[in-house]
Design a protein around this motif. Structure first.
Motif, PDB file in Angstrom:
ATOM      1  N   ASP A  29       0.675  -1.241   0.036  1.00 10.32           N
ATOM      2  CA  ASP A  29       0.092  -0.289  -0.047  1.00 10.32           C
ATOM      3  C   ASP A  29       0.894   1.304   0.008  1.00 10.32           C
ATOM      4  O   ASP A  29       0.534   2.252  -0.760  1.00 10.32           O
ATOM      5  CB  ASP A  29      -1.142   0.095   1.348  1.00 10.32           C
ATOM      6  CG  ASP A  29      -2.210   0.908   0.915  1.00 10.32           C
ATOM      7  OD1 ASP A  29      -2.616   0.699  -0.161  1.00 10.32           O
ATOM      8  OD2 ASP A  29      -2.391   1.520   1.994  1.00 10.32           O
TER       9      ASP A  29
ATOM     10  N   SER B  47      -4.708 -11.835  -5.438  1.00 15.69           N
ATOM     11  CA  SER B  47      -3.733 -11.870  -4.509  1.00 15.69           C
ATOM     12  C   SER B  47      -3.276 -13.284  -4.298  1.00 15.69           C
ATOM     13  O   SER B  47      -2.016 -13.807  -4.235  1.00 15.69           O
ATOM     14  CB  SER B  47      -4.220 -11.358  -3.078  1.00 15.69           C
ATOM     15  OG  SER B  47      -4.564  -9.927  -3.247  1.00 15.69           O
TER      16      SER B  47
ATOM     17  N   GLY C  77     -10.061  -8.943  -5.700  1.00 17.38           N
ATOM     18  CA  GLY C  77      -8.660  -8.661  -5.014  1.00 17.38           C
ATOM     19  C   GLY C  77      -8.206  -9.859  -4.299  1.00 17.38           C
ATOM     20  O   GLY C  77      -6.912 -10.357  -4.479  1.00 17.38           O
TER      21      GLY C  77
ATOM     22  N   VAL D  64      -5.900   0.143  -1.824  1.00 17.56           N
ATOM     23  CA  VAL D  64      -6.639  -0.999  -2.389  1.00 17.56           C
ATOM     24  C   VAL D  64      -6.851  -2.142  -1.224  1.00 17.56           C
ATOM     25  O   VAL D  64      -5.879  -2.510  -0.478  1.00 17.56           O
ATOM     26  CB  VAL D  64      -5.728  -1.505  -3.648  1.00 17.56           C
ATOM     27  CG1 VAL D  64      -6.433  -3.007  -4.086  1.00 17.56           C
ATOM     28  CG2 VAL D  64      -5.603  -0.442  -4.582  1.00 17.56           C
ATOM     29  N   GLN D  65      -8.029  -2.512  -1.209  1.00 20.96           N
ATOM     30  CA  GLN D  65      -8.185  -3.619  -0.190  1.00 20.96           C
ATOM     31  C   GLN D  65      -8.032  -4.808  -0.731  1.00 20.96           C
ATOM     32  O   GLN D  65      -8.940  -5.706  -1.206  1.00 20.96           O
ATOM     33  CB  GLN D  65      -9.740  -3.618   0.168  1.00 20.96           C
ATOM     34  CG  GLN D  65     -10.263  -2.211   0.480  1.00 20.96           C
ATOM     35  CD  GLN D  65      -9.986  -2.122   2.186  1.00 20.96           C
ATOM     36  OE1 GLN D  65     -10.058  -2.740   2.867  1.00 20.96           O
ATOM     37  NE2 GLN D  65      -9.572  -0.685   2.715  1.00 20.96           N
ATOM     38  N   TRP D  66      -6.571  -5.301  -0.671  1.00 19.39           N
ATOM     39  CA  TRP D  66      -6.037  -6.374  -1.611  1.00 19.39           C
ATOM     40  C   TRP D  66      -6.996  -7.737  -1.401  1.00 19.39           C
ATOM     41  O   TRP D  66      -7.336  -8.323  -2.061  1.00 19.39           O
ATOM     42  CB  TRP D  66      -4.455  -6.634  -1.612  1.00 19.39           C
ATOM     43  CG  TRP D  66      -3.902  -5.638  -2.055  1.00 19.39           C
ATOM     44  CD1 TRP D  66      -3.215  -4.455  -1.722  1.00 19.39           C
ATOM     45  CD2 TRP D  66      -3.817  -5.254  -3.496  1.00 19.39           C
ATOM     46  NE1 TRP D  66      -2.800  -3.725  -2.476  1.00 19.39           N
ATOM     47  CE2 TRP D  66      -3.077  -4.129  -3.837  1.00 19.39           C
ATOM     48  CE3 TRP D  66      -4.162  -6.271  -4.785  1.00 19.39           C
ATOM     49  CZ2 TRP D  66      -2.582  -3.910  -5.096  1.00 19.39           C
ATOM     50  CZ3 TRP D  66      -3.880  -5.628  -6.005  1.00 19.39           C
ATOM     51  CH2 TRP D  66      -3.378  -4.661  -6.085  1.00 19.39           C
ATOM     52  N   THR D  67      -6.858  -8.023  -0.128  1.00 17.71           N
ATOM     53  CA  THR D  67      -7.613  -9.326   0.211  1.00 17.71           C
ATOM     54  C   THR D  67      -9.063  -9.261   0.814  1.00 17.71           C
ATOM     55  O   THR D  67      -9.442  -9.981   1.169  1.00 17.71           O
ATOM     56  CB  THR D  67      -6.512 -10.036   1.368  1.00 17.71           C
ATOM     57  OG1 THR D  67      -6.612  -9.395   2.252  1.00 17.71           O
ATOM     58  CG2 THR D  67      -5.267 -10.598   0.617  1.00 17.71           C
TER      59      THR D  67
ATOM     60  N   THR E 235     -11.539  -7.643  -1.002  1.00 21.07           N
ATOM     61  CA  THR E 235     -12.522  -7.648  -1.897  1.00 21.07           C
ATOM     62  C   THR E 235     -12.608  -8.987  -2.575  1.00 21.07           C
ATOM     63  O   THR E 235     -11.438  -9.473  -2.857  1.00 21.07           O
ATOM     64  CB  THR E 235     -12.141  -6.415  -3.026  1.00 21.07           C
ATOM     65  OG1 THR E 235     -10.991  -6.673  -3.721  1.00 21.07           O
ATOM     66  CG2 THR E 235     -12.148  -4.915  -2.205  1.00 21.07           C
TER      67      THR E 235
END
Lengths: 293, 276
Positions: free
Chosen positions: A132, A155, A151, A143-146, A148
């Motif tokens: 981030d 990931s 995402g 970005v809410q990688w894990t 969403t």
């Protein structure tokens, strides 16, 4: 004496065979369990025959898991193959830098996938993770990688790619180094261009090695467990709920033993089928490559 | 070298560098995280006073997590699984390389096919079985399941090493009055010594890195580092610094071994499908 001679190979194999039963017995037992409604709630199970499979195939959760699993496996295997072969080709050029980097190529492969997933989880934390921080100046922060659905899937595939790309690269590099020199010399004499040589010589001869990589990676990603378990545990929602994670939740968390095993049996059947098809194809590819040389 | 070729060379190096940045950064970042004081984990990103506190905690009392115990457990069960696999796998590999006998190919394929079976199919019945037999959370139970990973590896790779050995050497030994067993032990086995060393280390790495078996078949007494490393992330307050240190410590044995057997890795990783 004659009898002893005929029996000798069997005697040598017997201990391994006995240990092999260590997997065959629980496998058979598991298959048998799926015919019952065995769960913590029902320790004295009734025979339900194929009912578990019937339930499973009509559940949306199963089809969602099957879809996610295929998406994950195809995505991971495809990226790893392309990236792995590219890295191998670049290393094969053998620049001083390449020779140094080659020595650390296998490093990610030697770290337990679950440990790799933990490392990535720390890096992908929103707002506190380093990814981030690094992406923020590019306008990609927050970005809410894990967290969403897309995402999380992306990931987890990325972690798989991180761990296993070196596997494909190592195989492809071994392949490149074992290619015979004479076809390339002949092509050079004929004045063949670099792209033509790559398309018509390098790639067809390298293909069997790449196929071995594809087979191993596709089969393994279909039964992914550790990476997803440590990174997302199947979430958010069911977005990364691959078949083995679903099986784990059903069988271990919810203690619906038979139902959970049914999931893995279906997965096993698919993997077995895919392996048979791919291995047969590998045979054809190997013959074709032998003709090309 | 023409200017175009030099440019191509630079571009290739740049592309390589980019990939290796991706490949090496997570490990480097774990080193950074593990050396940060716990109160500076997220504040000042690239400037901090390094401290070994997290390693002291992880290797000491573990903040309530018996990490050193898990580490030792991993050592015991991995070595146990490799030893057992060598003991039964070497004769089997030798037999299948030297003699064609009824069912040999089937047996070999069966062994290999486990590589493709989902672990949970066998673990769940084993879980039920282990509860009954008292093997749950024991060393014996863990060695028994890890052997399912290491034995096929040993048999398949050693088979190709034995097959590369010419049978004449053992026949000469037989003419010298050796028994078949002596010929195997004193002639064939020493010649594939490097192969045995490589496959042992590789099998050890596979056993060490396994996660599903210890996750389901152990709870504390026989739990291994791969499962144990997750403990620092659980609880009310995830300890990122300790997690980073634990991840690195648990990756040290496989990394050290990998560097020593690098030359043999290809044949091992592909189960002998690619000879190098």
């Amino acid at each position: 004496m004659e009898v002893r001679r005929a029996a000798r190979p069997y005697l040598l194999v017997v201990p391994a065979l006995l240990l092999t039963c260590g997997i065959l017995y629980p496998f058979g037992l598991g298959l048998y369990y799926t015919l019952f409604d065995f769960s913590a709630a029902k320790p004295q199970p009734d025979m339900v025959r194929l009912h578990n499979y019937g339930t499973l195939l009509t559940e949306d959760a199963f089809w969602n898991s099957a879809w996610v699993t295929v998406l994950y496996a195809v995505g991971a295997a495809a990226v790893e193959t392309v990236l792995g072969v590219a890295v191998a080709l670049l290393l094969h050029r053998s620049s001083p830098l390449g020779r140094v980097l080659e020595k650390v190529l296998i490093l990610p492969l030697m770290i337990a996938p679950v440990i790799a997933a933990i490392m990535w989880k720390l890096m992908l934390q929103p707002s506190v993770g380093v990814v981030d921080h690094l992406l923020a100046p590019l306008g990609l922060g927050g970005v809410q990688w894990t967290d969403t659905p897309a995402g999380a899937l992306l990931s987890s595939v990325a972690v798989d790619v991180w761990v296993y790309t070196p596997f494909v690269a190592v195989l492809a590099l071994a392949g490149l180094r074992s290619l015979p020199a004479s076809p390339f010399e002949a092509a050079a004499v004929d004045g063949a261009g670099r792209w033509y040589t790559f398309r018509r010589l390098t790639l067809p001869m390298l293909w069997p090695y790449v196929m071995v990589g594809v087979i191993f990676r596709f089969m393994d990603s279909l039964k992914v467990f550790d990476i997803i378990y440590a990174l997302t545990e199947g979430g958010p929602g069911d977005s990364t709920m691959v078949l083995q994670i679903r099986a784990y939740l059903e069988a271990i968390r919810f203690q619906r033993y038979s139902f959970g095993i049914s999931y893995t049996i279906v997965l096993w059947a698919v993997v077995y089928l895919a392996a048979t098809v791919l291995v047969r194809r590998l045979g054809r590819v190997q013959r074709k490559a032998a003709e090309a040389t | 070298m023409s200017a175009r070729e030099r440019l191509a060379g630079w571009l290739a190096d740049a592309a390589l560098l980019l990939y290796f940045l991706f490949a090496l950064f997570p490990v480097a970042w774990m080193v950074v995280l593990s050396l940060k004081p716990s109160d500076q984990l997220f504040s000042t990103y690239f400037s901090f006073t390094p401290t070994l506190d997290s390693y002291r905690t992880v290797l000491g009392d573990g903040g309530g997590v018996p990490f050193t115990r898990f580490f030792l457990n991993s050592l015991v069960v991995s070595v146990g699984a490799v030893a057992l696999s060598l003991l039964v796998g070497l004769p089997a590999a030798y037999a299948s390389a030297r003699w064609r006998f009824r069912g040999s190919e089937h047996l070999m394929f069966t062994l290999l096919s486990f590589r493709f079976a989902p672990e949970l199919t066998v673990i769940i019945p084993l879980f039920v079985l282990y509860q009954e037999l008292g093997l749950f959370d024991t060393y014996v139970g863990m060695v028994w399941v890890l052997q399912l990973v290491t034995l096929p590896l040993v048999v398949w790779i050693m088979r190709s090493y034995f097959a590369d050995l010419t049978p004449e050497l053992e026949q000469a030994a037989l003419l010298d009055g050796y028994s078949r067993t002596q010929a195997f032990l004193r002639v064939a086995l020493p010649l594939v010594g490097p192969g045995i060393a490589a496959v042992s280390l590789l099998a050890f790495i596979f056993a060490w890195n396994n996660f599903v078996f210890p996750l389901i078949l152990t709870s504390h007494d026989a739990q291994t580092v791969t499962v144990g490393a997750l403990s620092f992330l659980g609880g009310d307050r995830p300890r990122y610094d300790l997690t980073a240190a634990a991840a690195l410590v648990s990756a040290v044995p496989p990394l050290l071994l990998a560097l020593t057997i690098q030359r043999y890795l290809v044949r091992g990783l592909s189960l002998g499908a690619v000879k190098s």
